[in-house]
Design a protein around this motif. Structure first.
Motif, PDB file in Angstrom:
ATOM      1  N   TYR A 133       0.678  -0.971   0.315  1.00 51.85           N
ATOM      2  CA  TYR A 133      -0.068   0.095  -0.215  1.00 51.85           C
ATOM      3  C   TYR A 133       0.997   0.929  -0.077  1.00 51.85           C
ATOM      4  N   PHE A 178      -2.551   1.955  -5.599  1.00 47.94           N
ATOM      5  CA  PHE A 178      -1.551   2.723  -5.062  1.00 47.94           C
ATOM      6  C   PHE A 178      -0.306   3.908  -5.986  1.00 47.94           C
ATOM      7  N   TYR A 207      -8.391   6.181  -4.958  1.00 46.72           N
ATOM      8  CA  TYR A 207      -7.740   5.365  -5.462  1.00 46.72           C
ATOM      9  C   TYR A 207      -8.616   3.952  -5.920  1.00 46.72           C
ATOM     10  N   PHE A 257      -1.060   7.625   3.675  1.00 48.98           N
ATOM     11  CA  PHE A 257       0.011   6.707   1.932  1.00 48.98           C
ATOM     12  C   PHE A 257       0.949   7.629   2.356  1.00 48.98           C
TER      13      PHE A 257
END
Length: 325
Positions: A133, A178, A207, A257
């Motif tokens: 991720y 991602f 996403y 993220f």
């Protein structure tokens, strides 16, 4: 923009209906983590076609309806993957579990194209998958299975998710979740992929996961976390048709993220009014003008009326499994 008040629900008691397919006979099919496919009939009732193989714990992520009334299943295990075939009587066999002598990692999606070829995506080689991720991880890949032979045709992708051959048969579109982009490849006559092109880059809170086409060449994208449905027009312009998210929650996920701290908790919690982490989209109904949304965290399918009709997928006129018992 579609109002959340216009969102309906169909089906009940589903188990992680991540991937959704529709057919002309009014059926809706969803991946089901009990080990197979949930079938929601035209009247809204649901039943399951499950693997009957003892000891085989299949976790379906992507599903692909086949002409033989069975399904190909992309197995998203904790440490193992592969593609399995579930016949309409539940008999289950391995369809593709390795490429070039190497076992497939947890597998994301499986797609049948107009020529009968099978396309498979693997999001990441990392175990656990949450290590993928990240914008910096580019170890996802695409497998082509043609005439019983499997080979990797695209590699080094940023968390490969759904893929789809364009209706004209010349290009494969792939969501890199991602890497936050939709890309396309030209398809050579032998199935090789070349000329990777970035179709759309996505920003804060998007996403990309699922995709489908409409009848006039638009591409519809679903985004996990933000519960967004985005349409990319043939001229490249994009429009958010639907969104359901709590912006503080979205900012929390986005910060994780951006700092390389994103993990399972950021995907396993939904803070929204109605939609619980939508992941895929299929058009259906009598005239392909109803959108059906699969999701990660609810037990139903969401519906909305689309201003543009969908493009009939390859499996649109397949009959699907006959109900037994």
């Amino acid at each position: 923009m579609i109002s959340l008040n216009e969102i309906g629900r169909v089906g009940s008691g589903l188990n992680r209906p991540e991937c959704v397919l529709t057919t002309a006979n009014g059926r809706i099919y969803t991946a089901d983590w009990r080990g197979g496919v949930a079938v929601t009939e035209r009247d809204g009732s649901s039943w399951c076609l499950l693997s009957d193989e003892p000891g085989l714990d299949i976790r379906p992520n992507g599903i692909c309806l086949m002409p033989d009334r069975g399904f190909l299943i992309a197995h998203l295990g904790d440490t193992d993957g592969g593609i399995y075939h579930i016949a309409e009587d539940g008999h289950t066999t391995a369809f593709c579990t390795e490429v070039d002598g190497v076992s497939l990692p947890p597998s994301n999606y499986v797609h049948l194209d107009q020529k009968g070829r099978i396309w498979v995506t693997v999001s990441t080689r990392h175990i656990p998958r949450s290590l993928g991720y990240s914008r910096s991880v580019r170890d996802g890949f695409v497998v082509l299975i043609d005439d019983g032979l499997a080979r990797i045709v695209a590699d080094h992708l940023g968390y490969t998710n759904e893929c789809l051959v364009h209706p004209d048969g010349t290009r494969l579109f792939v969501n890199e979740t991602f890497a936050r982009q939709l890309v396309s490849f030209d398809i050579a006559e032998n199935g090789d992929l070349f000329n990777k092109t970035v179709v759309m880059e996505f920003g804060h809170g998007t996403y990309p996961d699922g995709m489908t086409f409409d009848e006039i060449g638009g591409i519809w994208i679903t985004s996990i976390v933000s519960n967004r449905v985005i349409r990319i027009a043939p001229d490249g312009k994009s429009e958010v048709f639907l969104e359901d998210c709590h912006h503080e929650h979205l900012d929390w996920v986005e910060e994780a993220f951006q700092t390389g701290q994103m993990g399972r908790p950021h995907l396993d919690i939904a803070r929204s009014q109605k939609l619980k982490n939508i992941s895929s989209l299929a058009f259906g109904g009598p005239d392909l003008s109803t959108g059906y949304l699969g999701c990660l965290l609810d037990d139903c399918i969401y519906t909305f009326e689309s201003p543009v009709k969908g493009y009939a997928p390859v499996h649109w006129n397949f009959e699907g499994p006959r109900r037994h018992g």
